[in-house]
Design an enzyme around this catalytic site. Structure first.
Site, PDB file in Angstrom:
ATOM      1  N   HIS A   4       1.404  10.992   6.341  1.00 48.75           N
ATOM      2  CA  HIS A   4       1.344   9.544   6.102  1.00 48.75           C
ATOM      3  C   HIS A   4       2.546   9.159   5.235  1.00 48.75           C
ATOM      4  CE1 HIS A   4       0.079   5.629   4.636  1.00 48.75           C
ATOM      5  NE2 HIS A   4      -0.735   5.591   5.668  1.00 48.75           N
ATOM      6  N   ASN A  37      -8.258   4.485   7.786  1.00 45.72           N
ATOM      7  CA  ASN A  37      -7.773   5.278   6.650  1.00 45.72           C
ATOM      8  C   ASN A  37      -8.100   4.498   5.379  1.00 45.72           C
ATOM      9  OD1 ASN A  37      -6.332   6.647   4.699  1.00 45.72           O
ATOM     10  ND2 ASN A  37      -4.307   6.001   5.439  1.00 45.72           N
ATOM     11  N   TRP A  38      -9.141   4.964   4.674  1.00 47.29           N
ATOM     12  CA  TRP A  38      -9.591   4.216   3.487  1.00 47.29           C
ATOM     13  C   TRP A  38      -8.662   4.408   2.301  1.00 47.29           C
ATOM     14  CZ3 TRP A  38     -15.594   5.412   3.112  1.00 47.29           C
ATOM     15  CH2 TRP A  38     -16.232   4.875   4.243  1.00 47.29           C
ATOM     16  N   LYS A  39      -7.758   5.363   2.359  1.00 41.88           N
ATOM     17  CA  LYS A  39      -6.884   5.696   1.222  1.00 41.88           C
ATOM     18  C   LYS A  39      -7.753   5.957  -0.025  1.00 41.88           C
ATOM     19  CE  LYS A  39      -3.388   2.892   3.404  1.00 41.88           C
ATOM     20  NZ  LYS A  39      -2.111   2.204   3.303  1.00 41.88           N
ATOM     21  N   GLY A  78      -5.394   0.673   7.852  1.00 42.24           N
ATOM     22  CA  GLY A  78      -5.570   0.841   6.409  1.00 42.24           C
ATOM     23  C   GLY A  78      -6.467  -0.256   5.859  1.00 42.24           C
ATOM     24  N   GLY A  79      -5.848  -1.298   5.318  1.00 40.49           N
ATOM     25  CA  GLY A  79      -6.576  -2.372   4.630  1.00 40.49           C
ATOM     26  C   GLY A  79      -7.769  -2.912   5.408  1.00 40.49           C
ATOM     27  N   GLY A  93       0.535  -2.197   4.840  1.00 35.41           N
ATOM     28  CA  GLY A  93      -0.015  -2.888   3.679  1.00 35.41           C
ATOM     29  C   GLY A  93       0.781  -4.111   3.263  1.00 35.41           C
ATOM     30  N   SER A 135      -0.611  -3.050   9.253  1.00 35.39           N
ATOM     31  CA  SER A 135      -1.202  -4.384   9.161  1.00 35.39           C
ATOM     32  C   SER A 135      -1.897  -4.834  10.443  1.00 35.39           C
ATOM     33  CB  SER A 135      -0.143  -5.401   8.717  1.00 35.39           C
ATOM     34  OG  SER A 135       0.377  -5.041   7.444  1.00 35.39           O
TER      35      SER A 135
HETATM   36  C1  PEP Z   1      -1.937   2.839   6.872  1.00 35.82           C
HETATM   37  O1  PEP Z   1      -1.948   3.043   5.677  1.00 35.82           O
HETATM   38  O2  PEP Z   1      -1.948   3.809   7.658  1.00 35.82           O
HETATM   39  C2  PEP Z   1      -1.927   1.458   7.343  1.00 35.82           C
HETATM   40  C3  PEP Z   1      -1.599   1.243   8.582  1.00 35.82           C
HETATM   41  O3  PEP Z   1      -2.227   0.495   6.419  1.00 35.82           O
HETATM   42  P1  PEP Z   1      -2.393  -1.080   6.693  1.00 35.82           P
HETATM   43  O4  PEP Z   1      -3.265  -1.225   7.923  1.00 35.82           O
HETATM   44  O5  PEP Z   1      -3.052  -1.611   5.482  1.00 35.82           O
HETATM   45  O6  PEP Z   1      -1.037  -1.627   6.930  1.00 35.82           O
END
Ligand code: PEP
Length: 255
Positions: free
Chosen positions: A99, A13-15, A237-238, A177, A216
């Site tokens: 989300h 998920n690039w956001k 995400g990240g 995040g 994370s």
């Molecule tokens: C997300 O936004 O779905 C996510 C899991 O982010 P991150 O991996 O950065 O915690």
């Protein structure tokens, strides 16, 4: 290793990150690196890049998804909204709904999330339903109540059969995040609860249901999370913005 319907799925998920040139480089690197891996891989770029990413992914096994959609199933005067049909036209197979950032920042209530889930399936997309508790809710011992309430809202609107063509992602809000990750045991506990809830209605659907963990996840912790019985992949995400880190997660899911 999990196989069949529950073969590991790693979704990025690039956001709202990236620009066109960087996105192209990231897709090329992920595409080349994942070519020999067995995990199912999915990229969810910002909507405006979907058509470009679809083109760059042509000929690869990597699937395309969107980060959100309108709950409206038709067309109409809904400025700024994007329908499931438009996402399908852009080449999407999946779409994230509910989300925690949409729930917290953009007013996506359980009812709206359920409507988006239905709109996704109406358009032939596989919804990835995100659920998860805040830190405060966990500390109050309300994790199971909060998560089961979020799942129940969709079961009430769509029925258990709808989960045959859906994915659920457990994402504790406190782990998104933040660099904090639920321990494999903490995550497994919630994943097992979600699967048991579905199994109480339909055992076959529950055993084929892909339940992702998100919060994370990185190359260094993916293996221990994915080793848990009810964790079938990750929503990333990240780490999905760095090709080497994302490929390390895909690699851990391909063993
Ligand atoms: C997300 O936004 O779905 C996510 C899991 O982010 P991150 O991996 O950065 O915690």
């Amino acid at each position: 290793m999990k196989t069949g319907l529950r073969a590991p799925l790693i979704a990025g998920n690039w956001k709202m990150h990236g620009a066109l040139a960087e996105s192209h480089a990231l897709v090329e690197a992920v595409r080349d690196g994942a070519a020999s891996m067995s995990a199912r891989v999915l990229l969810c770029p910002p909507s405006v890049y979907l058509t470009s990413v679809a083109g760059w992914l042509q000929g690869s096994r990597i699937a395309l998804g969107a980060q959100d959609l309108s709950e409206q199933t038709g067309s109409g005067a809904f400025t700024g909204e994007i329908s499931g049909r438009m996402l399908k036209d852009a080449g999407c197979e999946y779409v994230i709904v509910g989300h925690s950032e949409r729930r917290a920042l953009f007013g996506d209530t359980d009812a709206r999330v359920a409507a988006k889930f239905l709109a996704a399936q109406f358009a032939g997309l596989v919804p990835i339903l995100c659920v998860g508790e805040t830190l405060e809710q966990r500390e109050q011992g309300r994790t199971q109540a909060v998560v089961s309430g979020q799942v129940q809202a969709v079961l009430d609107a769509a029925g258990v059969d709808a989960l045959e063509q859906a994915v659920i992602a457990y994402e504790p809000v406190w782990a998104i995040g933040t660099g904090l990750t639920a321990s494999p045991v903490q995550a497994q506990e919630v994943h097992a609860m979600i699967r048991a809830m579905v199994a109480a209605l339909n055992d076959t659907i529950a055993s084929g249901l892909t339940v992702l963990y998100g919060g994370s996840v990185k190359g260094g912790n993916a293996g221990e999370l994915l080793a848990m019985d009810d964790i079938d992949g990750g929503l990333i995400g990240g780490a999905s913005l760095k090709a080497d880190e994302f490929l390390a997660i895909c690699g851990a899911a391909s063993i």
